[in-house]
Design a protein around this motif. Structure first.
Motif, PDB file in Angstrom:
ATOM      1  N   GLY A  16     -22.121 -14.409  -5.944  1.00 47.06           N
ATOM      2  CA  GLY A  16     -21.276 -14.273  -7.595  1.00 47.06           C
ATOM      3  C   GLY A  16     -20.269 -13.527  -8.380  1.00 47.06           C
ATOM      4  N   VAL A  17     -20.720 -13.795  -9.410  1.00 46.68           N
ATOM      5  CA  VAL A  17     -19.050 -13.258 -10.124  1.00 46.68           C
ATOM      6  C   VAL A  17     -19.371 -11.776 -10.833  1.00 46.68           C
ATOM      7  CG1 VAL A  17     -17.075 -13.666 -12.067  1.00 46.68           C
ATOM      8  CG2 VAL A  17     -17.451 -15.408 -10.198  1.00 46.68           C
ATOM      9  N   LEU A  18     -18.679 -11.579 -10.888  1.00 44.05           N
ATOM     10  CA  LEU A  18     -18.491 -10.057 -11.855  1.00 44.05           C
ATOM     11  C   LEU A  18     -18.293  -9.552 -12.442  1.00 44.05           C
ATOM     12  CD1 LEU A  18     -20.673  -6.810 -12.101  1.00 44.05           C
ATOM     13  CD2 LEU A  18     -18.081  -6.115 -10.295  1.00 44.05           C
ATOM     14  N   GLU A  19     -18.506  -9.476 -13.919  1.00 46.06           N
ATOM     15  CA  GLU A  19     -17.860  -9.402 -15.385  1.00 46.06           C
ATOM     16  C   GLU A  19     -18.367  -7.814 -15.567  1.00 46.06           C
ATOM     17  OE1 GLU A  19     -16.836 -11.358 -19.923  1.00 46.06           O
ATOM     18  OE2 GLU A  19     -17.127 -12.369 -17.597  1.00 46.06           O
ATOM     19  N   VAL A  20     -17.287  -7.332 -15.893  1.00 50.08           N
ATOM     20  CA  VAL A  20     -16.978  -5.473 -16.306  1.00 50.08           C
ATOM     21  C   VAL A  20     -16.420  -5.463 -17.751  1.00 50.08           C
ATOM     22  CG1 VAL A  20     -16.409  -3.815 -15.641  1.00 50.08           C
ATOM     23  CG2 VAL A  20     -16.801  -4.226 -13.402  1.00 50.08           C
ATOM     24  N   THR A  21     -17.049  -5.053 -18.536  1.00 47.07           N
ATOM     25  CA  THR A  21     -16.155  -4.785 -19.385  1.00 47.07           C
ATOM     26  C   THR A  21     -15.858  -3.530 -20.200  1.00 47.07           C
ATOM     27  OG1 THR A  21     -17.867  -6.803 -21.122  1.00 47.07           O
ATOM     28  CG2 THR A  21     -16.695  -4.894 -22.066  1.00 47.07           C
ATOM     29  N   THR A  22     -14.545  -3.123 -20.166  1.00 42.53           N
ATOM     30  CA  THR A  22     -14.663  -1.115 -20.630  1.00 42.53           C
ATOM     31  C   THR A  22     -14.445  -1.622 -22.312  1.00 42.53           C
ATOM     32  OG1 THR A  22     -11.929  -2.200 -20.420  1.00 42.53           O
ATOM     33  CG2 THR A  22     -13.525  -1.356 -18.624  1.00 42.53           C
ATOM     34  N   ALA A  23     -14.060  -0.089 -22.726  1.00 40.91           N
ATOM     35  CA  ALA A  23     -13.601  -0.604 -23.818  1.00 40.91           C
ATOM     36  C   ALA A  23     -13.087   1.321 -24.201  1.00 40.91           C
ATOM     37  CB  ALA A  23     -15.118   0.408 -24.820  1.00 40.91           C
ATOM     38  N   GLY A  24     -11.783   1.359 -25.250  1.00 43.76           N
ATOM     39  CA  GLY A  24     -11.292   2.916 -24.756  1.00 43.76           C
ATOM     40  C   GLY A  24      -9.954   2.611 -24.362  1.00 43.76           C
ATOM     41  N   ASP A  25      -8.907   3.867 -24.390  1.00 50.50           N
ATOM     42  CA  ASP A  25      -6.909   3.684 -24.664  1.00 50.50           C
ATOM     43  C   ASP A  25      -7.203   4.388 -23.275  1.00 50.50           C
ATOM     44  OD1 ASP A  25      -6.914   1.309 -26.442  1.00 50.50           O
ATOM     45  OD2 ASP A  25      -7.071   2.793 -27.800  1.00 50.50           O
ATOM     46  N   PRO A  53      -9.773   3.463 -20.446  1.00 46.45           N
ATOM     47  CA  PRO A  53     -10.592   2.323 -21.102  1.00 46.45           C
ATOM     48  C   PRO A  53     -11.540   3.206 -19.903  1.00 46.45           C
ATOM     49  CG  PRO A  53      -8.643   1.714 -20.347  1.00 46.45           C
ATOM     50  CD  PRO A  53      -8.636   2.422 -19.679  1.00 46.45           C
ATOM     51  N   LEU A  54     -12.762   2.633 -20.365  1.00 46.05           N
ATOM     52  CA  LEU A  54     -14.155   3.189 -19.583  1.00 46.05           C
ATOM     53  C   LEU A  54     -15.293   2.358 -19.578  1.00 46.05           C
ATOM     54  CD1 LEU A  54     -14.434   7.348 -20.946  1.00 46.05           C
ATOM     55  CD2 LEU A  54     -13.612   6.674 -18.860  1.00 46.05           C
ATOM     56  N   VAL A  55     -15.674   1.948 -18.047  1.00 45.16           N
ATOM     57  CA  VAL A  55     -16.711   0.614 -18.513  1.00 45.16           C
ATOM     58  C   VAL A  55     -18.183   1.463 -19.155  1.00 45.16           C
ATOM     59  CG1 VAL A  55     -18.548  -0.359 -16.497  1.00 45.16           C
ATOM     60  CG2 VAL A  55     -15.933   0.551 -15.999  1.00 45.16           C
ATOM     61  N   LEU A  56     -17.801  -0.161 -19.767  1.00 49.72           N
ATOM     62  CA  LEU A  56     -19.255  -0.176 -21.004  1.00 49.72           C
ATOM     63  C   LEU A  56     -20.179  -0.472 -20.041  1.00 49.72           C
ATOM     64  CD1 LEU A  56     -19.929   0.458 -23.903  1.00 49.72           C
ATOM     65  CD2 LEU A  56     -18.956  -1.686 -24.330  1.00 49.72           C
ATOM     66  N   VAL A  57     -20.045  -2.324 -19.609  1.00 48.39           N
ATOM     67  CA  VAL A  57     -21.390  -2.898 -19.289  1.00 48.39           C
ATOM     68  C   VAL A  57     -20.914  -3.630 -18.112  1.00 48.39           C
ATOM     69  CG1 VAL A  57     -21.060  -4.317 -20.932  1.00 48.39           C
ATOM     70  CG2 VAL A  57     -23.169  -4.413 -20.059  1.00 48.39           C
ATOM     71  N   TYR A  58     -22.414  -4.307 -17.312  1.00 49.26           N
ATOM     72  CA  TYR A  58     -21.523  -5.117 -16.738  1.00 49.26           C
ATOM     73  C   TYR A  58     -22.774  -5.653 -16.304  1.00 49.26           C
ATOM     74  CZ  TYR A  58     -22.618  -1.691 -13.107  1.00 49.26           C
ATOM     75  OH  TYR A  58     -23.232   0.153 -13.010  1.00 49.26           O
ATOM     76  N   GLY A  59     -22.119  -7.483 -15.458  1.00 50.06           N
ATOM     77  CA  GLY A  59     -23.441  -7.967 -15.039  1.00 50.06           C
ATOM     78  C   GLY A  59     -22.810  -8.711 -14.118  1.00 50.06           C
ATOM     79  N   VAL A  60     -23.344  -9.855 -13.843  1.00 48.44           N
ATOM     80  CA  VAL A  60     -23.066 -10.309 -12.307  1.00 48.44           C
ATOM     81  C   VAL A  60     -24.150 -12.279 -12.574  1.00 48.44           C
ATOM     82  CG1 VAL A  60     -23.528 -11.083  -9.805  1.00 48.44           C
ATOM     83  CG2 VAL A  60     -23.018  -8.791 -10.815  1.00 48.44           C
ATOM     84  N   THR A  61     -22.962 -13.252 -12.624  1.00 52.15           N
ATOM     85  CA  THR A  61     -23.472 -14.808 -12.445  1.00 52.15           C
ATOM     86  C   THR A  61     -23.350 -15.286 -11.580  1.00 52.15           C
ATOM     87  OG1 THR A  61     -21.819 -15.099 -15.114  1.00 52.15           O
ATOM     88  CG2 THR A  61     -22.439 -16.921 -13.552  1.00 52.15           C
ATOM     89  N   CYS A  62     -25.040 -15.505 -10.985  1.00 52.90           N
ATOM     90  CA  CYS A  62     -25.279 -15.827  -9.508  1.00 52.90           C
ATOM     91  C   CYS A  62     -24.441 -16.641  -9.004  1.00 52.90           C
ATOM     92  CB  CYS A  62     -26.610 -15.303  -9.590  1.00 52.90           C
ATOM     93  SG  CYS A  62     -27.200 -13.949 -10.195  1.00 52.90           S
ATOM     94  N   GLN A  63     -23.778 -17.510  -8.521  1.00 51.33           N
ATOM     95  CA  GLN A  63     -23.898 -18.126  -7.394  1.00 51.33           C
ATOM     96  C   GLN A  63     -22.759 -17.811  -6.209  1.00 51.33           C
ATOM     97  OE1 GLN A  63     -20.265 -18.864 -10.602  1.00 51.33           O
ATOM     98  NE2 GLN A  63     -19.038 -18.510  -9.631  1.00 51.33           N
TER      99      GLN A  63
END
Length: 296
Positions: free
Chosen positions: A272-281, A284-294
């Motif tokens: 699958g494809v992992l999408e990582v969301t960061t916040a801050g400057d 930037p720190l990792v806030l949340v992530y998840g995988v779209t399965c494929q």
């Protein structure tokens, strides 16, 4: 739920459940929190305290859910942060005047996160007053997780993950989850975050990168078999993602130009494809992530 939906749900409705920085006077909130916590502990049977490895959070046995110190009203600005009472447990929480923010199963139990109210904050965030997490057997409370006044921790929403555990999100401004809620036999307990999280029916494994800088997370993800995935189209030159790409982070997709400075990065794995969301400057720190399965 896709990663963008989780960012809305977690950042906009979960990670905004803070006691700090609220518009209401600071003297009012600790008193309300103390009354709710004291009422909960006063009704706790047997050995009141259960196991908690999350700093600043207490887990107690509970026989009777105390009433909310407020009316349960939510203004229009924060109404989108109210969750649905999906179960008998959620309806029992609402019946005591609390505002449900999330629900999730935990073995034979139902877990409900709830607050007494919200205060509007910046960037579409609403901060909560008196955040709690209740564990229910049907509509009967059996345990309550909360943060005593002055602990610096605010319980937020819960989210089911593979393996049967729940992520426990912090209730303050965007940040990583605080830990996990698990069952030890039939007994709930609060633990730290696992070293890795699985997705796609346990075929995809992502190392724990919550709270890491974008550079440290990248190193750990690549070592774990996740390859940087460039966007289909190059980011706008004025988008911070373009700057990240110029510095070697080709996986940067796009960044918000205002507010919390969220950035989205993508990585490909075999399942699958992992999408990582960061916040801050800085950084930037990792806030949340998840995988779209494929596959592939």
């Amino acid at each position: 739920m896709g990663i963008s939906g989780r960012v809305i749900a977690v950042v906009g409705a979960g990670l905004m459940l803070a006691a700090g920085g609220c518009s209401r006077g600071e003297a009012e909130k600790p008193e309300a929190e103390a009354k709710a916590a004291e009422s909960a502990e006063a009704t706790a049977p047997g050995p009141a305290r259960l196991e908690s490895a999350i700093p600043g959070m207490v887990l107690v046995a509970l026989a009777d859910l105390p009433r909310s110190p407020e009316t349960g009203a939510v203004d229009e600005y924060c109404d989108g942060h109210r969750g649905d009472a999906e179960s008998a447990a959620g309806r029992a929480v609402e019946g005591r005047g609390w505002i449900v923010t999330s629900e999730a199963p935990l073995g034979r139990y139902r877990v409900v996160s709830f607050v007494s109210g919200f205060d509007p904050a910046t960037s579409g965030i609403c901060t909560a007053r008196n955040g709690n997490i209740g564990v229910f057997d049907g509509d009967r409370p059996v345990a309550l997780a909360y943060a005593p006044s002055g602990s610096g921790t605010i319980p937020g929403r819960v989210e089911a993950i593979e393996g049967g555990a729940l992520l426990v999100w912090g209730g303050d401004y965007p940040g990583p989850p605080l830990g996990e809620l698990r069952l030890d036999g039939d007994r709930p307990r609060l633990t730290g975050l696992a070293a890795a999280q699985t997705f796609c029916d346990r075929t995809a494994t992502v190392p724990n990168v919550y709270g890491l800088s974008i550079e440290a997370a990248r190193t750990k993800l690549i070592a774990g078999g996740w390859r940087p995935l460039a966007p289909d189209e190059a980011p706008d030159p004025y988008d911070r993602a373009a700057e990240l790409a110029r510095n070697g982070m080709i996986e940067a997709q796009h960044c918000s130009g205002t507010g919390m400075g969220y950035c989205a990065l993508r990585y490909r794995g075999p399942d699958g494809v992992l999408e990582v969301t960061t916040a801050g400057d800085e950084p930037p720190l990792v806030l949340v992530y998840g995988v779209t399965c494929q596959k592939g």
